[in-house]
Design a protein around this motif. Structure first.
Motif, PDB file in Angstrom:
ATOM      1  N   TYR A   1    -188.519  13.408 -25.325  1.00 31.44           N
ATOM      2  CA  TYR A   1    -187.506  13.588 -24.285  1.00 31.44           C
ATOM      3  C   TYR A   1    -188.111  13.134 -22.969  1.00 31.44           C
ATOM      4  O   TYR A   1    -189.224  13.545 -22.627  1.00 31.44           O
ATOM      5  CB  TYR A   1    -187.100  15.059 -24.180  1.00 31.44           C
ATOM      6  N   VAL A   2    -187.409  12.298 -22.232  1.00 30.70           N
ATOM      7  CA  VAL A   2    -187.899  11.790 -20.950  1.00 30.70           C
ATOM      8  C   VAL A   2    -186.881  12.171 -19.881  1.00 30.70           C
ATOM      9  O   VAL A   2    -185.693  11.865 -20.004  1.00 30.70           O
ATOM     10  CB  VAL A   2    -188.083  10.255 -20.980  1.00 30.70           C
ATOM     11  N   GLN A   3    -187.355  12.859 -18.852  1.00 26.81           N
ATOM     12  CA  GLN A   3    -186.496  13.327 -17.760  1.00 26.81           C
ATOM     13  C   GLN A   3    -186.916  12.670 -16.457  1.00 26.81           C
ATOM     14  O   GLN A   3    -188.106  12.597 -16.149  1.00 26.81           O
ATOM     15  CB  GLN A   3    -186.642  14.844 -17.636  1.00 26.81           C
ATOM     16  N   VAL A   4    -185.946  12.203 -15.674  1.00 29.47           N
ATOM     17  CA  VAL A   4    -186.202  11.548 -14.391  1.00 29.47           C
ATOM     18  C   VAL A   4    -185.699  12.441 -13.262  1.00 29.47           C
ATOM     19  O   VAL A   4    -184.519  12.804 -13.228  1.00 29.47           O
ATOM     20  CB  VAL A   4    -185.507  10.166 -14.328  1.00 29.47           C
ATOM     21  N   ASN A   5    -186.596  12.785 -12.339  1.00 26.75           N
ATOM     22  CA  ASN A   5    -186.276  13.611 -11.167  1.00 26.75           C
ATOM     23  C   ASN A   5    -186.561  12.813  -9.900  1.00 26.75           C
ATOM     24  O   ASN A   5    -187.435  11.942  -9.890  1.00 26.75           O
ATOM     25  CB  ASN A   5    -187.139  14.878 -11.122  1.00 26.75           C
TER      26      ASN A   5
ATOM     27  N   SER B   1    -183.008  -4.823  -7.021  1.00 25.30           N
ATOM     28  CA  SER B   1    -183.134  -3.492  -6.433  1.00 25.30           C
ATOM     29  C   SER B   1    -183.565  -2.434  -7.448  1.00 25.30           C
ATOM     30  O   SER B   1    -183.750  -1.284  -7.083  1.00 25.30           O
ATOM     31  CB  SER B   1    -181.812  -3.081  -5.777  1.00 25.30           C
ATOM     32  N   SER B   2    -183.725  -2.803  -8.725  1.00 22.60           N
ATOM     33  CA  SER B   2    -184.131  -1.811  -9.708  1.00 22.60           C
ATOM     34  C   SER B   2    -185.632  -1.577  -9.635  1.00 22.60           C
ATOM     35  O   SER B   2    -186.404  -2.466  -9.288  1.00 22.60           O
ATOM     36  CB  SER B   2    -183.717  -2.234 -11.121  1.00 22.60           C
ATOM     37  N   GLN B   3    -186.012  -0.348  -9.926  1.00 21.51           N
ATOM     38  CA  GLN B   3    -187.413   0.060  -9.908  1.00 21.51           C
ATOM     39  C   GLN B   3    -187.749   0.665 -11.256  1.00 21.51           C
ATOM     40  O   GLN B   3    -187.036   1.542 -11.731  1.00 21.51           O
ATOM     41  CB  GLN B   3    -187.662   1.126  -8.841  1.00 21.51           C
ATOM     42  N   THR B   4    -188.838   0.207 -11.875  1.00 22.19           N
ATOM     43  CA  THR B   4    -189.274   0.824 -13.116  1.00 22.19           C
ATOM     44  C   THR B   4    -189.848   2.195 -12.772  1.00 22.19           C
ATOM     45  O   THR B   4    -190.725   2.310 -11.924  1.00 22.19           O
ATOM     46  CB  THR B   4    -190.346  -0.025 -13.816  1.00 22.19           C
ATOM     47  N   VAL B   5    -189.318   3.229 -13.428  1.00 20.37           N
ATOM     48  CA  VAL B   5    -189.800   4.587 -13.181  1.00 20.37           C
ATOM     49  C   VAL B   5    -190.605   5.130 -14.354  1.00 20.37           C
ATOM     50  O   VAL B   5    -191.377   6.076 -14.203  1.00 20.37           O
ATOM     51  CB  VAL B   5    -188.655   5.561 -12.818  1.00 20.37           C
ATOM     52  N   TYR B   6    -190.428   4.520 -15.544  1.00 14.25           N
ATOM     53  CA  TYR B   6    -191.161   4.975 -16.730  1.00 14.25           C
ATOM     54  C   TYR B   6    -191.201   3.856 -17.757  1.00 14.25           C
ATOM     55  O   TYR B   6    -190.239   3.105 -17.906  1.00 14.25           O
ATOM     56  CB  TYR B   6    -190.476   6.201 -17.354  1.00 14.25           C
ATOM     57  N   SER B   7    -192.322   3.754 -18.452  1.00 15.36           N
ATOM     58  CA  SER B   7    -192.430   2.772 -19.517  1.00 15.36           C
ATOM     59  C   SER B   7    -193.447   3.258 -20.549  1.00 15.36           C
ATOM     60  O   SER B   7    -194.519   3.763 -20.187  1.00 15.36           O
ATOM     61  CB  SER B   7    -192.870   1.422 -18.933  1.00 15.36           C
TER      62      SER B   7
ATOM     63  N   GLY C   1    -184.745  17.101  -7.810  1.00 14.09           N
ATOM     64  CA  GLY C   1    -183.397  16.989  -8.360  1.00 14.09           C
ATOM     65  C   GLY C   1    -183.406  16.193  -9.660  1.00 14.09           C
ATOM     66  O   GLY C   1    -183.931  15.087  -9.702  1.00 14.09           O
ATOM     67  N   VAL C   2    -182.828  16.760 -10.690  1.00  9.76           N
ATOM     68  CA  VAL C   2    -182.778  16.084 -11.992  1.00  9.76           C
ATOM     69  C   VAL C   2    -181.672  15.034 -11.949  1.00  9.76           C
ATOM     70  O   VAL C   2    -180.523  15.344 -11.645  1.00  9.76           O
ATOM     71  CB  VAL C   2    -182.527  17.101 -13.129  1.00  9.76           C
ATOM     72  N   HIS C   3    -182.022  13.782 -12.265  1.00 11.02           N
ATOM     73  CA  HIS C   3    -181.043  12.693 -12.261  1.00 11.02           C
ATOM     74  C   HIS C   3    -180.541  12.359 -13.657  1.00 11.02           C
ATOM     75  O   HIS C   3    -179.380  11.998 -13.818  1.00 11.02           O
ATOM     76  CB  HIS C   3    -181.626  11.443 -11.596  1.00 11.02           C
ATOM     77  N   GLY C   4    -181.409  12.436 -14.661  1.00  7.58           N
ATOM     78  CA  GLY C   4    -180.985  12.113 -16.010  1.00  7.58           C
ATOM     79  C   GLY C   4    -182.107  12.314 -17.004  1.00  7.58           C
ATOM     80  O   GLY C   4    -183.266  12.511 -16.624  1.00  7.58           O
ATOM     81  N   ALA C   5    -181.756  12.257 -18.290  1.00  9.06           N
ATOM     82  CA  ALA C   5    -182.747  12.429 -19.350  1.00  9.06           C
ATOM     83  C   ALA C   5    -182.264  11.733 -20.619  1.00  9.06           C
ATOM     84  O   ALA C   5    -181.058  11.568 -20.825  1.00  9.06           O
ATOM     85  CB  ALA C   5    -182.991  13.917 -19.628  1.00  9.06           C
ATOM     86  N   ILE C   6    -183.223  11.338 -21.429  1.00 14.95           N
ATOM     87  CA  ILE C   6    -182.918  10.725 -22.723  1.00 14.95           C
ATOM     88  C   ILE C   6    -183.750  11.394 -23.809  1.00 14.95           C
ATOM     89  O   ILE C   6    -184.755  12.054 -23.527  1.00 14.95           O
ATOM     90  CB  ILE C   6    -183.224   9.210 -22.718  1.00 14.95           C
ATOM     91  N   ALA C   7    -183.328  11.180 -25.034  1.00 13.95           N
ATOM     92  CA  ALA C   7    -184.115  11.552 -26.206  1.00 13.95           C
ATOM     93  C   ALA C   7    -184.342  10.266 -26.975  1.00 13.95           C
ATOM     94  O   ALA C   7    -183.440   9.422 -27.068  1.00 13.95           O
ATOM     95  CB  ALA C   7    -183.359  12.567 -27.066  1.00 13.95           C
ATOM     96  N   THR C   8    -185.543  10.069 -27.509  1.00 10.82           N
ATOM     97  CA  THR C   8    -185.826   8.855 -28.242  1.00 10.82           C
ATOM     98  C   THR C   8    -186.720   9.141 -29.443  1.00 10.82           C
ATOM     99  O   THR C   8    -187.624   9.972 -29.367  1.00 10.82           O
ATOM    100  CB  THR C   8    -186.463   7.771 -27.328  1.00 10.82           C
ATOM    101  N   ALA C   9    -186.415   8.462 -30.538  1.00 13.95           N
ATOM    102  CA  ALA C   9    -187.214   8.555 -31.759  1.00 13.95           C
ATOM    103  C   ALA C   9    -186.851   7.378 -32.654  1.00 13.95           C
ATOM    104  O   ALA C   9    -185.670   7.017 -32.737  1.00 13.95           O
ATOM    105  CB  ALA C   9    -186.962   9.871 -32.486  1.00 13.95           C
ATOM    106  N   GLY C  10    -187.839   6.790 -33.276  1.00 13.19           N
ATOM    107  CA  GLY C  10    -187.589   5.719 -34.231  1.00 13.19           C
ATOM    108  C   GLY C  10    -186.821   4.543 -33.672  1.00 13.19           C
ATOM    109  O   GLY C  10    -186.014   3.944 -34.372  1.00 13.19           O
TER     110      GLY C  10
END
Length: 146
Positions: free
Chosen positions: A61-65, A105-111, A70-79
């Motif tokens: 689970y990855v959460q972006v604040n 204008s996009s910024q990578t926040v997680y990889s 402030g929580v902006h969004g989250a995903i779940a990932t597997a396989g």
């Protein structure tokens, strides 16, 4: 006599609990998703965001604040699959895509080796979070994602 036994038992329980806690501290946390300041390491690739990763039962689970927690969004990932979670003020603005170049204008926040998350400010003041998945060669995918 009973008091000494109870004290010894309580002390042993605290020692075991302490060892279990210290062992868990090195693992990716499995709770705290949705919190402003979860007890997890900030793994953000961008100084303007906080990103927290949780794992449970083989699902990441990855959460972006934002910087204020402030929580902006989250995903779940597997396989190689991604599921957008209904968490955060921009959860309706989280989308998935195959690996492509982002906007200027996009910024990578997680990889990581499976997904890259980019944040793009919208004219409405909201933030678009785009989750790119890598379905081919990881090197190839990483070279095409902002």
């Amino acid at each position: 006599m009973i008091r000494k036994s109870a004290v010894a038992l309580f002390s042993s329980a605290l020692l075991v609990a302490g060892l279990a806690t210290s062992a868990m501290a090195t693992d990716t946390p499995s709770s705290g998703l949705g919190q402003s300041w979860p007890n997890a390491t900030d793994v953000s690739a961008n100084p303007h965001w906080h990103v927290y990763v949780f794992e449970k039962d083989g699902i990441r689970y990855v959460q972006v604040n934002d910087l204020n927690g402030g929580v902006h969004g989250a995903i779940a990932t597997a396989g190689g699959q991604v599921l957008v979670l209904p968490i955060g003020k921009d959860s309706q603005n989280v989308s998935t895509a195959t690996a492509t170049s982002g906007t200027t204008s996009s910024q990578t926040v997680y990889s990581d080796s499976q997904v890259t998350i980019s944040a793009t400010p919208l004219s409405t003041g909201a933030t678009q979070l785009t989750v790119s998945t890598c379905t081919g060669d990881p090197f190839e995918c990483n070279t095409h994602v902002n």
